[in-house]
Design a protein around this motif. Sequence first.
Motif, PDB file in Angstrom:
ATOM      1  N   GLU A  90      42.121  35.306  32.305  1.00  0.00           N
ATOM      2  CA  GLU A  90      41.858  34.664  31.014  1.00  0.00           C
ATOM      3  C   GLU A  90      41.718  33.156  31.132  1.00  0.00           C
ATOM      4  OE1 GLU A  90      45.148  36.026  28.700  1.00  0.00           O
ATOM      5  OE2 GLU A  90      44.052  37.737  27.895  1.00  0.00           O
ATOM      6  N   HIS A  91      42.387  32.570  32.127  1.00  0.00           N
ATOM      7  CA  HIS A  91      42.384  31.112  32.242  1.00  0.00           C
ATOM      8  C   HIS A  91      41.409  30.581  33.281  1.00  0.00           C
ATOM      9  CE1 HIS A  91      45.760  29.944  29.561  1.00  0.00           C
ATOM     10  NE2 HIS A  91      46.087  31.207  29.744  1.00  0.00           N
ATOM     11  N   LEU A  92      40.891  31.442  34.140  1.00  0.00           N
ATOM     12  CA  LEU A  92      39.992  30.981  35.189  1.00  0.00           C
ATOM     13  C   LEU A  92      38.520  31.078  34.802  1.00  0.00           C
ATOM     14  CD1 LEU A  92      41.575  32.375  38.477  1.00  0.00           C
ATOM     15  CD2 LEU A  92      41.931  30.184  37.363  1.00  0.00           C
ATOM     16  N   TYR A  93      38.212  31.919  33.813  1.00  0.00           N
ATOM     17  CA  TYR A  93      36.811  32.162  33.471  1.00  0.00           C
ATOM     18  C   TYR A  93      36.544  31.877  31.996  1.00  0.00           C
ATOM     19  CZ  TYR A  93      37.302  34.914  37.757  1.00  0.00           C
ATOM     20  OH  TYR A  93      37.577  35.321  39.035  1.00  0.00           O
ATOM     21  N   ASP A  94      35.323  31.400  31.711  1.00  0.00           N
ATOM     22  CA  ASP A  94      34.954  31.199  30.314  1.00  0.00           C
ATOM     23  C   ASP A  94      34.601  32.540  29.678  1.00  0.00           C
ATOM     24  OD1 ASP A  94      32.089  31.774  30.649  1.00  0.00           O
ATOM     25  OD2 ASP A  94      32.021  29.879  31.737  1.00  0.00           O
ATOM     26  N   GLN A  95      34.348  32.523  28.367  1.00  0.00           N
ATOM     27  CA  GLN A  95      34.177  33.779  27.629  1.00  0.00           C
ATOM     28  C   GLN A  95      32.901  34.524  28.006  1.00  0.00           C
ATOM     29  OE1 GLN A  95      33.718  33.146  23.440  1.00  0.00           O
ATOM     30  NE2 GLN A  95      32.216  31.510  23.662  1.00  0.00           N
ATOM     31  N   ASP A  96      31.920  33.837  28.569  1.00  0.00           N
ATOM     32  CA  ASP A  96      30.656  34.477  28.925  1.00  0.00           C
ATOM     33  C   ASP A  96      30.672  35.086  30.322  1.00  0.00           C
ATOM     34  OD1 ASP A  96      29.504  33.791  26.481  1.00  0.00           O
ATOM     35  OD2 ASP A  96      28.911  31.816  27.227  1.00  0.00           O
ATOM     36  N   PHE A  97      31.748  34.850  31.070  1.00  0.00           N
ATOM     37  CA  PHE A  97      31.818  35.357  32.433  1.00  0.00           C
ATOM     38  C   PHE A  97      32.170  36.844  32.425  1.00  0.00           C
ATOM     39  CE2 PHE A  97      33.522  35.998  36.681  1.00  0.00           C
ATOM     40  CZ  PHE A  97      32.726  35.181  37.468  1.00  0.00           C
ATOM     41  N   ASP A  98      31.537  37.597  33.315  1.00  0.00           N
ATOM     42  CA  ASP A  98      31.827  39.023  33.443  1.00  0.00           C
ATOM     43  C   ASP A  98      33.143  39.171  34.191  1.00  0.00           C
ATOM     44  OD1 ASP A  98      31.759  41.750  33.518  1.00  0.00           O
ATOM     45  OD2 ASP A  98      30.209  41.890  35.064  1.00  0.00           O
ATOM     46  N   ARG A  99      34.214  39.295  33.445  1.00  0.00           N
ATOM     47  CA  ARG A  99      35.557  39.243  34.029  1.00  0.00           C
ATOM     48  C   ARG A  99      35.952  40.566  34.674  1.00  0.00           C
ATOM     49  NH1 ARG A  99      38.619  36.462  28.871  1.00  0.00           N
ATOM     50  NH2 ARG A  99      37.275  34.639  28.684  1.00  0.00           N
ATOM     51  N   ASP A 100      36.596  40.442  35.817  1.00  0.00           N
ATOM     52  CA  ASP A 100      37.140  41.599  36.521  1.00  0.00           C
ATOM     53  C   ASP A 100      38.412  41.132  37.201  1.00  0.00           C
ATOM     54  OD1 ASP A 100      37.806  43.749  38.038  1.00  0.00           O
ATOM     55  OD2 ASP A 100      35.930  43.870  39.144  1.00  0.00           O
ATOM     56  N   SER A 101      39.544  41.601  36.706  1.00  0.00           N
ATOM     57  CA  SER A 101      40.830  41.128  37.238  1.00  0.00           C
ATOM     58  C   SER A 101      40.999  41.477  38.710  1.00  0.00           C
ATOM     59  CB  SER A 101      41.992  41.706  36.424  1.00  0.00           C
ATOM     60  OG  SER A 101      42.029  43.112  36.511  1.00  0.00           O
ATOM     61  N   ASN A 102      40.232  42.450  39.201  1.00  0.00           N
ATOM     62  CA  ASN A 102      40.344  42.810  40.613  1.00  0.00           C
ATOM     63  C   ASN A 102      39.868  41.686  41.524  1.00  0.00           C
ATOM     64  OD1 ASN A 102      41.381  45.432  40.194  1.00  0.00           O
ATOM     65  ND2 ASN A 102      39.328  46.223  39.802  1.00  0.00           N
ATOM     66  N   THR A 103      38.961  40.821  41.006  1.00  0.00           N
ATOM     67  CA  THR A 103      38.490  39.714  41.829  1.00  0.00           C
ATOM     68  C   THR A 103      39.605  38.708  42.090  1.00  0.00           C
ATOM     69  OG1 THR A 103      37.724  38.459  39.886  1.00  0.00           O
ATOM     70  CG2 THR A 103      36.142  39.932  40.939  1.00  0.00           C
ATOM     71  N   ILE A 104      40.623  38.681  41.241  1.00  0.00           N
ATOM     72  CA  ILE A 104      41.754  37.792  41.466  1.00  0.00           C
ATOM     73  C   ILE A 104      42.411  38.113  42.809  1.00  0.00           C
ATOM     74  CG2 ILE A 104      44.038  37.100  40.645  1.00  0.00           C
ATOM     75  CD1 ILE A 104      41.748  35.999  38.967  1.00  0.00           C
ATOM     76  N   GLU A 105      42.542  39.389  43.120  1.00  0.00           N
ATOM     77  CA  GLU A 105      43.132  39.783  44.394  1.00  0.00           C
ATOM     78  C   GLU A 105      42.309  39.249  45.564  1.00  0.00           C
ATOM     79  OE1 GLU A 105      43.647  43.959  44.604  1.00  0.00           O
ATOM     80  OE2 GLU A 105      45.102  44.053  42.959  1.00  0.00           O
ATOM     81  N   VAL A 106      40.997  39.262  45.397  1.00  0.00           N
ATOM     82  CA  VAL A 106      40.118  38.749  46.450  1.00  0.00           C
ATOM     83  C   VAL A 106      40.365  37.265  46.677  1.00  0.00           C
ATOM     84  CG1 VAL A 106      37.713  38.360  47.124  1.00  0.00           C
ATOM     85  CG2 VAL A 106      38.360  40.478  45.968  1.00  0.00           C
ATOM     86  N   PHE A 107      40.433  36.491  45.582  1.00  0.00           N
ATOM     87  CA  PHE A 107      40.651  35.048  45.708  1.00  0.00           C
ATOM     88  C   PHE A 107      42.044  34.738  46.259  1.00  0.00           C
ATOM     89  CE2 PHE A 107      37.346  34.779  42.210  1.00  0.00           C
ATOM     90  CZ  PHE A 107      36.341  34.358  43.064  1.00  0.00           C
ATOM     91  N   VAL A 108      43.046  35.510  45.843  1.00  0.00           N
ATOM     92  CA  VAL A 108      44.388  35.309  46.379  1.00  0.00           C
ATOM     93  C   VAL A 108      44.382  35.570  47.883  1.00  0.00           C
ATOM     94  CG1 VAL A 108      46.743  36.218  46.427  1.00  0.00           C
ATOM     95  CG2 VAL A 108      45.622  35.788  44.243  1.00  0.00           C
ATOM     96  N   GLY A 109      43.690  36.622  48.297  1.00  0.00           N
ATOM     97  CA  GLY A 109      43.603  36.933  49.722  1.00  0.00           C
ATOM     98  C   GLY A 109      42.945  35.808  50.505  1.00  0.00           C
ATOM     99  N   ARG A 110      41.885  35.233  49.945  1.00  0.00           N
ATOM    100  CA  ARG A 110      41.209  34.126  50.617  1.00  0.00           C
ATOM    101  C   ARG A 110      42.107  32.900  50.701  1.00  0.00           C
ATOM    102  NH1 ARG A 110      35.288  34.325  47.613  1.00  0.00           N
ATOM    103  NH2 ARG A 110      34.566  36.327  48.479  1.00  0.00           N
ATOM    104  N   LEU A 111      42.816  32.621  49.607  1.00  0.00           N
ATOM    105  CA  LEU A 111      43.716  31.472  49.594  1.00  0.00           C
ATOM    106  C   LEU A 111      44.820  31.618  50.630  1.00  0.00           C
ATOM    107  CD1 LEU A 111      44.227  30.557  45.806  1.00  0.00           C
ATOM    108  CD2 LEU A 111      43.397  29.047  47.620  1.00  0.00           C
ATOM    109  N   ARG A 112      45.366  32.798  50.737  1.00  0.00           N
ATOM    110  CA  ARG A 112      46.465  33.024  51.683  1.00  0.00           C
ATOM    111  C   ARG A 112      46.048  32.764  53.128  1.00  0.00           C
ATOM    112  NH1 ARG A 112      49.034  38.288  48.585  1.00  0.00           N
ATOM    113  NH2 ARG A 112      50.736  37.156  47.566  1.00  0.00           N
ATOM    114  N   LYS A 113      44.766  32.932  53.419  1.00  0.00           N
ATOM    115  CA  LYS A 113      44.289  32.652  54.775  1.00  0.00           C
ATOM    116  C   LYS A 113      44.202  31.149  55.046  1.00  0.00           C
ATOM    117  CE  LYS A 113      41.542  36.906  55.082  1.00  0.00           C
ATOM    118  NZ  LYS A 113      40.177  37.488  55.196  1.00  0.00           N
ATOM    119  N   LYS A 114      44.173  30.348  53.963  1.00  0.00           N
ATOM    120  CA  LYS A 114      44.030  28.901  54.106  1.00  0.00           C
ATOM    121  C   LYS A 114      45.338  28.151  53.877  1.00  0.00           C
ATOM    122  CE  LYS A 114      39.223  29.133  52.474  1.00  0.00           C
ATOM    123  NZ  LYS A 114      38.223  28.616  51.504  1.00  0.00           N
ATOM    124  N   LEU A 115      46.340  28.834  53.323  1.00  0.00           N
ATOM    125  CA  LEU A 115      47.615  28.203  52.976  1.00  0.00           C
ATOM    126  C   LEU A 115      48.748  28.836  53.776  1.00  0.00           C
ATOM    127  CD1 LEU A 115      47.159  28.179  49.076  1.00  0.00           C
ATOM    128  CD2 LEU A 115      46.642  26.315  50.676  1.00  0.00           C
TER     129      LEU A 115
END
Length: 219
Positions: A176-201
């Motif tokens: 709800e806080h990462l995307y504007d109202q016109d974005f095709d939201r899929d909460s599953n993509t959050i897991e993808v971004f978290v996974g990518r972040l964990r590889k860098k942090l």
Amino acid sequence: MRILVVEDDTNLNRQLKEALTEAGYAVDVAFDGEEGHFLGDTEPYDAIVLDIGLPQMDGLSVLEEWRRAGRTTPVLLLTARDRWSDKVQGIDAGADDYVAKPFHMEEVLARIRALVRRAAGLASNEIVAGSVRLDARSGKVTVDGQSVKLTSHELRLLSYLMHHKGKVISRTELTEHLYDQDFDRDSNTIEVFVGRLRKKLPDDCIQTVRGLGYQIAED
């Protein structure tokens, strides 16, 4: 962070959206008071930029309605009025800050950063979590002093979690806080971004709280 801009001047509305988007925010826009009131009443924004002189419903009335309904979202008023009494009226109606037109866009961005920072209980633009440092002004992230390159979505996700250190944030809230109202939201993509972040942090930076969401622990 997700921002709402309510401004009836088409060019200024566009300029604000472009500047805020470039600064890393997800941005929704409205061009009259009624639409702005509806969005602010039904969507979870981190801050709102609100013009006073709006058609359909003036900005002060919109703001008063939000506050009466218990909406606590930080609001930055835009006003062409330079009388001190108008500014006082805006603050008394529930505004957190104001800027008079014409203004420099950098001033609006700085005031938005300050509103978001204060809402999160932070005193500085630099947020620290262990060896990770985020400069909310520049969007620069470092680990042990070394710069880390993040995509815009990775930076938005990390920024939201770091602004809410110590709190467990659900995937739904992040979406709800990462995307504007016109974005095709899929909460599953959050897991993808978290996974990518964990590889860098660092391994222990972003913690999973099973069944609830994600958390960056307090130092």
